[in-house]
Design an enzyme around this catalytic site. Sequence first.
Site, short mmCIF file in Angstrom:
data_model
loop_
_atom_site.label_atom_id
_atom_site.label_comp_id
_atom_site.label_asym_id
_atom_site.label_seq_id
_atom_site.Cartn_x
_atom_site.Cartn_y
_atom_site.Cartn_z
N HIS A 167 0.83 -1.21 0.00
CA HIS A 167 0.00 0.00 0.00
C HIS A 167 0.87 1.26 0.00
CE1 HIS A 167 -3.56 2.37 1.72
NE2 HIS A 167 -2.54 3.17 1.96
N GLU A 168 1.84 1.30 0.90
CA GLU A 168 2.65 2.50 1.03
C GLU A 168 3.66 2.67 -0.10
OE1 GLU A 168 1.80 4.69 3.07
OE2 GLU A 168 0.63 3.62 4.57
N HIS A 196 0.81 4.23 -2.89
CA HIS A 196 1.03 5.69 -2.92
C HIS A 196 2.26 6.07 -3.74
CE1 HIS A 196 -2.20 6.36 -0.21
NE2 HIS A 196 -1.62 5.84 0.87
N GLU A 255 -6.51 6.55 -1.08
CA GLU A 255 -6.38 5.39 -0.19
C GLU A 255 -6.94 4.14 -0.86
OE1 GLU A 255 -4.54 5.38 2.34
OE2 GLU A 255 -4.27 7.54 2.46
#
Length: 699
Positions: free
Chosen positions: A423-424, A428, A480
């Site tokens: 995810h990070e 992103h 997100e």
Amino acid sequence: MVDSQYYLPNDIGVSALDCGEAFRLLSPQEKMYAHYLSRAAWYGGLAVLLQTSPESANIFVLLQKIFRKQTPAQLEQVATAAGLSAEEYQAFLVYAAGLYANMGNYKSFGDTKFIPNLPKEKLEALMKASQAFQEQPAEMEALWDSCSCPLFSLEDKQKQLGLGDKGITTYFSGNCCLEDAELAQNNEMYIYRFTDCAVDGECESCCGSFSFEDKEFTVKRGDYASLMEKVSCSLKQAEAYAANENQRKMLEEYRRSFTFGSVDAHKEGSRYWIKDKGPIVESYIGFIESYRDPFGSRGEFEGFVAVVNKAMSERFAKLVGSAEVLLPELPWPREFEKDTFLKPDFTSLDVLTFAGSGIPAGINIPNYDDIRQSEGFKNVSLGNVLAVAYATQKEKLTFLEEEDKDLFIKWKGPSFEVQVGLHELLGHGSGKLFVQDDKGKFNFDKSKVTNPETGEPVSLFLHLETWDSKFSTIASSYEECRAECVGLYLCLKNQVLSIFGHDGQDAEDVVYVNWLSMVRAGLLGLEFYTPESKSWRQAHMQARFVILRVLLEAGEGLVGLEEVTGQDGKPDARITLDRSKIHTVGKNAIHRFLCKLQVLKSTADVEGGRALYDGYSTVSDSGAHNFLRLRETVLLRKEARKMFVQANTRVSGDSVELVEYEGSAAGLIQSFTERFQDEAEQLEADLLEMNRRDAPCWC
């Protein structure tokens, strides 16, 4: 009876964040550096009280004055004599701990108000029987009068944060609506574009009166000035213990930002922060996340200080090393990816200090798009937060089949570790924004790039337009959601799973629990939807609900969601996931949706992005699933989010001591009263004065 969503239960989980071993391994210089950075973070974190609600700062001061004179244990006898039962006194302690943990009287995760779960007259009796009241009756009476009504009020508008009629906010004055917010945002860009905002000029020319679209705007400086002065002073002290020149220059720029209100100085500090690769003591500070601004643009203060967990960081380093191989696996065309992947730092950290309204499990910063695209970013996974935040008891696991519960408990932590990493770093950290700069130059080849969804030429972001300013109210949750989808998509890769030490059947179980956890989180997300205003109060939970809708829409028996009656005779729900279809039906659904999300983001297609995202975010009682009724079931069976107790640091001669507290409401309260004890009265006076100056805005 008060709806249970508006108070914190007496048995709420409270856990101490363990960083003792990590701190003890630091050198004396590193301990001093961490101490002064922590002081800066804690001082700045007080600004969140003023950013949350008109009454939060006054409630904070009231509680501080009570507990500085008497510890929770000492106050218990006073409470009994004042007529409070043991349950009522515990409810008061839980409320106080909740206000400290959230830095205000609205939940940081969900933005709903919480009030004390005891009668107002009982709390007033306790306050008046306290030693603080006995010593300063007039001052305490005035404090109580200033905040007691909003402290307990559950008028419709006060039940949640929001803009205009939808809720309470201190980002805008009480008479502002969404149209006013849009006008203010456009005016800010106008001022930034046409005035001299160079740091050397210290932004004085940004202040004054301006006409914009036939409206008069007055720009002033000085919000939180007394707090920012303390932040800057602590950062100056930290500079003396910095490990290298990048850290020193970073702190210098941060100080200039907080002294003069310069965004450019903070961006410059962030550039030095990115260059500071692999520090033993990691930190970041400033007005960072825009989740709680109803317009999704202005940042809430946060500051963290943490120590590297070397073993876990090695795994993340391997993930970073594989990023250039994994990025082409994402479902959008190559032209929609950054020209060059700027390998970031990706470390697992044990949190020493996290000041703000809440503590996340992972962070990808800075949030400045121009820096992220051209200079890079850092990823952080907060290991000691993960260790306690997602520990689950079987009897409290809701909405799962019995046969899934043991597997869920076993693999929830490891699967979430994989999801956070993806995810990070690759969520992103991926994807390109098509931009035209101030000289008219494009960061892509206009003659070759077309929209894969339409075949038409791509639209783009103009100079000074940002993701947040363009997509405003949906920007945070949309991003997100995109990052969560990247995690689901890439966790299917054996290469990723092996990096985290998962192979064979274990790897398949990690994938299954990761997807099952996401589906369950989508259902749990309904807690954070407000039917009255048809609005979502938490970006991540809205994102997970959207993903649930996408996977339900995929059909073919991939996800099952049915309403049932629980063993207690009350409404319940059951979620099922067909693990044999994750790699086929599930993967294809996320592939299609993720590509749409990225294309709409890259091309600045606000209209298309909003139509897609708002469509999947809709909560109604029609269709295959009655989500409004399911929301009532979720509220009936919800478990309160855990609160964290953080340690303090204290200079003793030439060394720094770590002061730890028990994982309880009383421990959390004690940590806050001791955190500011040397200058408590001045800080409290400053908070009350800043709140008094802002008060006319809320009428």
